[in-house]
Design an enzyme around this catalytic site. Structure first.
Site, PDB file in Angstrom:
ATOM      1  N   ASP A   1       0.848  -1.191   0.000  1.00  0.00           N
ATOM      2  CA  ASP A   1       0.000   0.000   0.000  1.00  0.00           C
ATOM      3  C   ASP A   1       0.882   1.238   0.000  1.00  0.00           C
ATOM      4  O   ASP A   1       2.102   1.162   0.191  1.00  0.00           O
ATOM      5  CB  ASP A   1      -1.011  -0.004   1.153  1.00  0.00           C
ATOM      6  CG  ASP A   1      -0.405   0.319   2.508  1.00  0.00           C
ATOM      7  OD1 ASP A   1       0.820   0.568   2.584  1.00  0.00           O
ATOM      8  OD2 ASP A   1      -1.151   0.314   3.496  1.00  0.00           O
TER       9      ASP A   1
ATOM     10  N   GLU B   1      -5.956   2.265  -0.991  1.00  0.00           N
ATOM     11  CA  GLU B   1      -4.587   2.339  -1.509  1.00  0.00           C
ATOM     12  C   GLU B   1      -3.848   1.024  -1.324  1.00  0.00           C
ATOM     13  O   GLU B   1      -2.619   0.990  -1.347  1.00  0.00           O
ATOM     14  CB  GLU B   1      -3.812   3.474  -0.829  1.00  0.00           C
ATOM     15  CG  GLU B   1      -3.509   3.277   0.638  1.00  0.00           C
ATOM     16  CD  GLU B   1      -4.617   3.742   1.574  1.00  0.00           C
ATOM     17  OE1 GLU B   1      -4.310   4.026   2.743  1.00  0.00           O
ATOM     18  OE2 GLU B   1      -5.779   3.828   1.140  1.00  0.00           O
TER      19      GLU B   1
END
Length: 312
Positions: free
Chosen positions: A189, A232
């Site tokens: 991420d 994300e």
């Protein structure tokens, strides 16, 4: 039985002939008659209106005048075969045609073979315009394809979505179980991504996600699959490589992202990644190991890649 005079028969014949001509002229579908050489002998008003020609512009011309140039030879050969054959009807077929103004349309054409007053064969063709129906079918096909695509892909990034990605991971695990071989996954991420959204807004955040995933894709093999798990957080499925090779690949990706500013704001973006390899475990277990390794990368200061122990 009542006898019919020759004059009455002639009158009936002429009346029948006139009625037939009236039917052809008033028919809502295009009708044309071509001679043995493929030249127009008769075109009804509906045929002229459909193609945008006047009757005098068509009579005497070869029928391929209304056919796209790429198909003219093929259509002329089919006409000749039909005229010279013994079949009385030609199968209904779909064709692309071209009008006088250059517009391309789609028709259904059906033809019959008849004999003219001179004893020579003629081809009578009936034309039905299906252009609108064809365009509707194409739009429906495109819409269905789009729905199928959207069901398996992330709308923002175009990556495989979570559901489809986990399905792909299951398929790769089954392959390993059946045939052996290696498999690694990398979960990553973006570091401090919330700060990007809070400072520059979600539109800029979306642009960052799009640019980063494009950069990552540019570093992957054709056999690798990048998946957007949500927000994300991402997953990369890497068939046929071990954890160390996956680590090397992720280091290259990490460096590429860190050295490439994003958006017009020239934002520095980094990622943290965790790698897990196949050790005869379920996809859930494998993802859990990769997730814990990614968390360890965060704990190590972010912007780094960590390999999960084989038995975490």
């Amino acid at each position: 039985m009542t006898a019919i005079s020759a004059d009455h028969l002639y009158e009936l014949f002429n009346r029948s002939k006139q009625n037939t001509e009236n039917v052809i002229k008033t028919a809502p579908l295009g009708i044309c008659i071509t001679d043995p050489n493929g030249h127009f002998e008769m075109v009804n008003p509906a045929y002229c209106q459909f193609y945008g020609y006047r009757e005098e512009e068509l009579i005497g011309q070869h029928f391929t005048l209304v056919v796209p140039a790429a198909y003219r030879q093929q259509m002329a050969e089919l006409h000749d075969v039909f005229i010279q054959g013994n079949e009385t009807h030609e199968l209904r077929q779909e064709w692309e045609v071209r009008c006088k103004n250059g517009e391309t349309r789609t028709i259904i054409a059906e033809a019959a073979r008849t004999i003219g007053d001179d004893g020579k064969p003629r081809k009578v063709t009936f034309v039905v315009d299906i252009t609108q129906r064809k365009r509707l079918e194409e739009r429906l096909t495109q819409a269905n394809e789009q729905l199928v695509y959207m069901a398996s892909h992330d709308e923002l990034t175009g990556l495989v979505n979570r559901r489809q990605g986990l399905k792909r991971l299951e398929e790769e695990l089954k392959r390993c179980e059946r045939y052996g071989g290696e498999l690694s996954i990398a979960m990553f991420d973006l570091d401090d991504f919330k700060a990007v959204n809070d400072t520059y807004g979600h539109a800029t955040g979306d642009n960052v996600l799009q640019e980063v995933t494009a950069k990552v894709n540019g570093q992957l093999r054709s056999t690798d699959v990048q998946v957007r798990l949500g927000g994300e957080e991402f997953l990369i499925i890497m068939p046929e490589i071990n954890a160390q090779a996956a680590h090397t690949a992720m280091e290259r990706i990490r460096q590429c992202v860190a050295e490439s500013p994003c958006t017009e704001h020239r934002l520095s973006v980094t990622l943290s990644a965790g790698i897990a390899c196949y050790v005869e475990a379920s996809s859930t277990r494998m993802l859990d190991r990769a997730d814990k390794a990614m968390y360890q990368a965060k704990q190590n200061g972010r912007n780094c890649v960590v390999i999960a122990p084989s038995a975490m």
